[in-house]
Design a protein around this motif. Structure first.
Motif, short mmCIF file in Angstrom:
data_model
loop_
_atom_site.label_atom_id
_atom_site.label_comp_id
_atom_site.label_asym_id
_atom_site.label_seq_id
_atom_site.Cartn_x
_atom_site.Cartn_y
_atom_site.Cartn_z
N HIS A 168 -9.85 7.75 -9.81
CA HIS A 168 -8.87 6.71 -9.51
C HIS A 168 -7.51 7.37 -9.27
O HIS A 168 -6.76 7.65 -10.19
N ALA A 169 -7.23 7.64 -8.01
CA ALA A 169 -5.95 8.25 -7.67
C ALA A 169 -4.82 7.26 -7.90
O ALA A 169 -5.01 6.05 -7.85
N SER A 170 -3.64 7.78 -8.16
CA SER A 170 -2.48 6.93 -8.39
C SER A 170 -2.02 6.35 -7.07
O SER A 170 -1.37 7.00 -6.27
N ALA A 219 -15.98 13.01 0.10
CA ALA A 219 -15.31 12.07 -0.80
C ALA A 219 -13.91 11.82 -0.30
O ALA A 219 -13.27 12.72 0.27
N HIS A 220 -13.44 10.60 -0.51
CA HIS A 220 -12.05 10.25 -0.21
C HIS A 220 -11.54 9.42 -1.38
O HIS A 220 -12.08 8.36 -1.67
N ILE A 221 -10.51 9.90 -2.06
CA ILE A 221 -10.13 9.28 -3.34
C ILE A 221 -8.97 8.31 -3.24
O ILE A 221 -8.59 7.70 -4.23
N GLY A 222 -8.39 8.13 -2.06
CA GLY A 222 -7.29 7.17 -1.95
C GLY A 222 -6.27 7.60 -0.91
O GLY A 222 -6.53 8.49 -0.10
N SER A 223 -5.12 6.95 -0.94
CA SER A 223 -4.07 7.22 0.04
C SER A 223 -2.71 7.29 -0.64
O SER A 223 -2.51 6.74 -1.73
N GLN A 224 -1.79 7.97 0.04
CA GLN A 224 -0.42 8.11 -0.45
C GLN A 224 -0.42 8.73 -1.85
O GLN A 224 0.18 8.24 -2.80
N TYR A 265 -2.95 12.47 1.53
CA TYR A 265 -1.73 13.16 1.08
C TYR A 265 -0.51 12.31 1.40
O TYR A 265 -0.33 11.83 2.51
N GLY A 266 0.36 12.15 0.41
CA GLY A 266 1.47 11.21 0.53
C GLY A 266 2.66 11.76 1.30
O GLY A 266 2.83 12.98 1.47
N ILE A 267 3.49 10.83 1.79
CA ILE A 267 4.73 11.19 2.48
C ILE A 267 5.89 10.43 1.83
O ILE A 267 5.69 9.53 1.01
N ALA A 268 7.09 10.77 2.23
CA ALA A 268 8.30 10.16 1.66
C ALA A 268 8.71 8.97 2.51
O ALA A 268 9.33 9.12 3.56
N ALA A 309 12.01 7.32 -3.72
CA ALA A 309 11.12 7.40 -4.87
C ALA A 309 9.96 8.36 -4.63
O ALA A 309 9.27 8.75 -5.58
N ASP A 310 9.73 8.75 -3.39
CA ASP A 310 8.55 9.54 -3.03
C ASP A 310 8.88 11.02 -2.94
O ASP A 310 9.87 11.42 -2.30
N THR A 311 8.02 11.84 -3.57
CA THR A 311 8.23 13.29 -3.58
C THR A 311 6.95 13.99 -3.11
O THR A 311 6.13 14.41 -3.93
N PRO A 312 6.75 14.10 -1.81
CA PRO A 312 5.52 14.72 -1.31
C PRO A 312 5.47 16.21 -1.60
O PRO A 312 6.50 16.88 -1.72
N ARG A 313 4.24 16.72 -1.72
CA ARG A 313 4.00 18.14 -1.94
C ARG A 313 3.78 18.84 -0.60
O ARG A 313 3.26 18.27 0.34
N GLU A 314 4.17 20.10 -0.56
CA GLU A 314 3.93 20.90 0.63
C GLU A 314 2.43 21.21 0.74
O GLU A 314 1.73 21.35 -0.27
#
Length: 473
Positions: free
Chosen positions: A187-189, A237-242, A280-283, A287-292
């Protein structure tokens, strides 16, 4: 003025209402000397004059840079483990023939989800072996098209579909390259509506065993290995988005590798491929802090190496599926402001606070994500700079829906007025792709900018387009 109590906790009062937060914008976007927003030196007022608004403005160099960034980061991290990674651009985020060509140019493969997306890939000349077909309910025609094209892989979602693929491949006298999509229960956040790894949803084969000790995933593996018209490449597998942290991907990788080891033990075969999906999330906001990509790749590679060694399992060829993380930040939507009004909002303390409503010439027809997912965006005054005080604002569209909100909470200058241009960053993914003709609005154009030159890659619809399918004439 001061910060508004109507603002959500993550939204800070701006020290400079004209400032741009770089992580939310394409690399080529900046303010010109006079303060007007520009992309690779092209002013938004000139773009609006030539192409009209609403308008999706795509920094092609930024898009290509992000695509190459995933390719290079994951290849570097996994080179010593499995020779590198196959990066599939998730076309559902945003796809047209030009984009399909760009990702191919940058050494990526392409993931499609329908016959229409396959048609785009074919028109763009993407090699069939570099294509993947997803979808939980592929039609017989879509499956036959994939088989006729010789697709690199078909990602199968259920036992029913697996049997259908096997039968169609047998009838056509060919072999289907298949990946099985599993639900690893991670369960991804993320938002409930876009979480895709839990059991109670339409995607994938469950890994949970029944009372007899068997699972749908295990049954599908046994069927695929026995079917002469199926070549089972591996699991997916795909665990979610953002998603911003690597932990969810790491947990999923451990579970999937454990399942590959179970397949080896049960069938004396080591499947050669493992797809760990995207998300993988974006800004979108502060409030959003994406990873490289490199940070994500290194964390995932370390877990894969450790877990495979513990299981005495050869590291399978890894693949990933970034879409939003490539397309999203590369694009902003340009709108023209129209009607504005200020309302008084009742507070829990019994008083009222002002909120400014700024209407623009688009809305939920070009960005459905706020109404679908309660997605948050931000906006800036793009056509000029201002010394106006920041005021709590809401950017809304022109549709006959109260939920037609483009940006729910943003501090905009108090002097924003009709004719001003507003820019909303981070709209490259799932905005044009989800666009509609609600209220018979024409869908916007998409303009790509490369080397300081703009060109249309998707033209604006016209009223003739809107009426072309209406057979009442």
């Amino acid at each position: 003025m001061a910060a508004s109590n109507l603002a959500p906790g993550w939204l800070s009062y701006p020290e400079d209402v004209n400032a741009l937060r770089g992580v939310q914008w394409a690399a080529g976007v900046a303010r010109a000397a006079d303060g007007e927003l520009a992309v690779q030196g092209l002013r938004v007022s000139d773009l609006a004059a030539e192409y009209s608004t609403p308008l999706f403005v795509l920094d092609e160099d930024d898009f290509r840079f992000r695509a190459a960034g995933f390719r290079d980061a994951f290849n570097a991290a996994f080179a010593g483990l499995c020779g590198g990674v196959d990066v599939y651009y998730a076309g559902k985020a945003f796809l047209c023939t030009e984009v399909a060509r760009w990702v191919t140019d940058e050494g990526l493969r392409l993931d499609t989800c329908s016959g229409g997306e396959l048609a785009v890939a074919r028109r763009a000349g993407v090699p069939a072996e570099n294509l993947s077909l997803h979808g939980n309910n592929k039609s017989a025609t879509e499956i036959e098209t994939a088989l006729d094209m010789g697709l690199g892989r078909i990602v199968v979602d259920s036992q029913d579909e697996l049997e259908r693929v096997a039968a169609l491949a047998g009838r056509l006298g060919t072999t289907a390259n298949v990946m099985l999509r599993l639900t690893p229960g991670v369960h991804a956040s993320t938002h409930e509506f876009i979480a895709t790894a839990h059991e109670d949803q339409k995607f994938g084969l469950s890994m949970v065993a029944d009372d007899a000790g068997a699972s749908p995933a295990a049954a599908a593996v046994a069927f695929a290995l026995a079917a002469p018209s199926v070549h089972l490449l591996g699991i997916h597998a795909h665990i979610g988005s953002q998603i911003f942290e690597a932990e969810g991907f790491e947990v999923a990788a451990r579970k999937m590798l454990g399942f590959l080891a179970a397949i080896r033990d049960a069938h004396d075969v080591e499947l050669p491929e493992l797809d760990l999906g995207g998300g993988y999330g974006i800004a979108y906001t502060e409030a959003d802090t994406p990873r490289e990509p490199a940070e994500l790749a290194q964390a995932m590679a370390a877990v894969v190496q450790e877990e495979a060694a513990a299981l005495s399992l050869a590291v399978p060829r890894i693949s990933i599926e970034p879409g939003r993380a490539i397309a999203g930040p590369s694009t902003f939507t340009l709108y023209e402001a129209g009607v504005r009004k200020t309302v008084q909002v009742d507070t829990a303390e019994g008083g009222t606070l002002p909120r400014r409503y700024v209407s623009v010439d688009g809305g939920m027809s070009d960005n459905a994500r706020p109404v679908l997912y309660d997605a948050d965006y931000t906006a800036v005054l793009a056509s000029r700079v201002t010394e106006g005080e920041p005021i709590m604002s809401r950017v809304v569209g022109k549709h006959c829906e109260s939920g037609d909100i483009v940006v729910r909470d943003v501090y905009l200058p108090e002097d924003v007025a009709a004719g001003d241009l507003l820019a909303v960053p981070g709209t490259g993914a799932y905005c044009w792709a989800l666009a509609s003709n609600y209220n018979y609005l024409a869908r916007p154009a998409v303009v790509a900018v490369r080397g300081g030159t703009a060109r249309t890659i998707i033209r604006r619809e016209t009223e003739d387009d809107l009426l072309a399918r209406d057979m009442g004439a």
